[in-house]
Design an enzyme around this catalytic site. Structure first.
Site, PDB file in Angstrom:
ATOM      1  N   LYS A   1       0.853  -1.184   0.000  1.00 38.12           N
ATOM      2  CA  LYS A   1       0.000   0.000   0.000  1.00 38.12           C
ATOM      3  C   LYS A   1       0.889   1.234   0.000  1.00 38.12           C
ATOM      4  O   LYS A   1       1.742   1.397   0.868  1.00 38.12           O
ATOM      5  CB  LYS A   1      -0.904  -0.013   1.232  1.00 38.12           C
ATOM      6  CG  LYS A   1      -1.809   1.203   1.334  1.00 38.12           C
ATOM      7  CD  LYS A   1      -2.716   1.090   2.551  1.00 38.12           C
ATOM      8  CE  LYS A   1      -3.586   2.306   2.703  1.00 38.12           C
ATOM      9  NZ  LYS A   1      -4.458   2.203   3.903  1.00 38.12           N
TER      10      LYS A   1
ATOM     11  N   LYS B   1      -2.347  -1.492  -3.616  1.00 32.91           N
ATOM     12  CA  LYS B   1      -3.181  -0.307  -3.543  1.00 32.91           C
ATOM     13  C   LYS B   1      -2.334   0.945  -3.654  1.00 32.91           C
ATOM     14  O   LYS B   1      -1.335   1.037  -2.955  1.00 32.91           O
ATOM     15  CB  LYS B   1      -3.934  -0.310  -2.198  1.00 32.91           C
ATOM     16  CG  LYS B   1      -4.841   0.893  -1.992  1.00 32.91           C
ATOM     17  CD  LYS B   1      -5.524   0.849  -0.633  1.00 32.91           C
ATOM     18  CE  LYS B   1      -6.437   2.063  -0.484  1.00 32.91           C
ATOM     19  NZ  LYS B   1      -7.114   2.144   0.803  1.00 32.91           N
TER      20      LYS B   1
HETATM   21 ZN   LIG Z   1      -5.306   3.756   8.424  1.00 29.36          ZN
END
Ligand SMILES: [Zn+2]
Length: 335
Positions: free
Chosen positions: A203, A256
């Protein structure tokens, strides 16, 4: 030229356009097909009843109270989308994000209600503290530093609390070190050995999250998330992150955002051959919606092209705010 290409017949023997001449032919040789089962639909749960408030930067996406969430989940299931992921916006926030792991928390209430009314739908929960802390950070903050190990303990409590309320899968999104292992241990110790973990494994600290923070009311009150989320410039590090999460017990791994990181998605799928998800985030959604409303792009077409590219790059599952629109369109085309 690669060695394998040297012997291919050249023009005019080879005419790749032959198989592009009609839609029937194109359809026969199409390599990537989207289906409603590819999608996971994110939902924002808020307190109260009868609440359905559109997020101004995300047209078509709403904050909803539990009663409306139940209705929405019924609609999502009816469209053939197999799963939703819940984000909670709590009644009150504090330094330790205690609503996140309260058995009466907003997500816990939504889980119980939806489980009862829409039993077939897979209920995933986002596990993080940033929506629940007064300072908007993903963990405990001391002297301006976001603490790792102490925060991980709270995340494990949150995941366990979701499991007890009926979650079918938990998805830690914080990017602290060791969280997947801690959550696995906590779940196993309480009999949830069969509950899968989908980790937000790679992420990135991304500008594409902007509209989400309005939706989840999770903007940090100071500083940013660069001490735990990844530097957008790094690719090899993403593979290390994913490897660690798998070693700690992740059942699915996620990249992501999706579109600016399709290369990462491809490398992760190629390397690990894990069930892999990609999060087509709020900013990616809002850009298309805004340009579509201005008549600058064909919204439907761009949406389907984006989702197809994410699947082609290696995603088995796509978390996307387009899930309902795309599922509806796919069903229309199929009939
Ligand atoms: Zn968070």
């Amino acid at each position: 030229m690669k060695s394998g290409e040297a012997n291919l017949p050249q023009f005019p023997v080879s005419r790749l356009r032959r198989l592009r001449m009609t839609e029937s032919l194109r359809s026969m040789v199409r390599e990537t097909r989207l289906a409603p089962e590819d999608f996971i639909y994110p939902l924002f749960v808020v307190p109260g009843s009868g609440v359905k408030k559109e997020i101004s930067s995300m047209p078509g996406v709403f904050q909803m109270s539990v009663d409306n969430i139940v209705r929405e989940c019924g609609e999502v299931a009816g469209l053939g989308v197999p799963a939703v992921i819940f984000f909670g916006v709590p009644e009150s926030k504090d330094e330790l994000g205690s609503e996140a792991y309260s058995s009466h928390g907003i997500v816990q209430r939504a889980l119980r209600a939806v489980k009862k009314d829409v039993p077939g739908l897979v209920l995933i929960t986002d596990v993080c503290l940033c929506e629940y802390t007064s300072h908007g950070h993903c963990g405990i903050v001391r002297d301006g530093e976001i603490l790792n190990d102490e925060s991980v303990e709270l995340l494990a409590r949150e995941a366990l609390s979701h499991a007890e309320a009926g979650a079918d899968m938990v998805a830690p999104s914080d990017m602290f070190d060791g969280r997947v292992g801690a959550i696995r241990t906590a779940l196993d110790a309480h009999g949830f050995t069969s509950l899968p973990i989908m980790s937000y494994a790679a992420k990135y600290a991304s500008g594409f999250y902007g509209p989400f923070r309005e939706a989840a009311e999770s903007t940090p009150q100071f500083g940013d998330r660069r001490s735990h989320q990844m530097d957008p410039a790094n690719g090899d590090e993403a593979l290390r992150e994913v490897a660690l999460d798998i070693a700690e017990g992740a059942d699915l791994v996620m990249v992501k955002p999706a579109l600016p990181y399709l290369d990462i998605l491809w490398r992760v799928k190629e390397r690990f051959m894990m069930p892999t998800a990609a999060y087509n985030v709020s900013g990616e959604y809002s850009l298309v919606k805004a340009a579509g409303r201005n008549g600058w792009v064909d919204e439907e077409r761009v949406m389907m092209e984006m989702l197809t590219s994410i699947k082609r790059a290696g995603a088995d599952l796509i978390l996307t705010y387009f899930a309902k629109d795309a599922a509806r369109l796919l069903r229309q085309r199929g009939s």
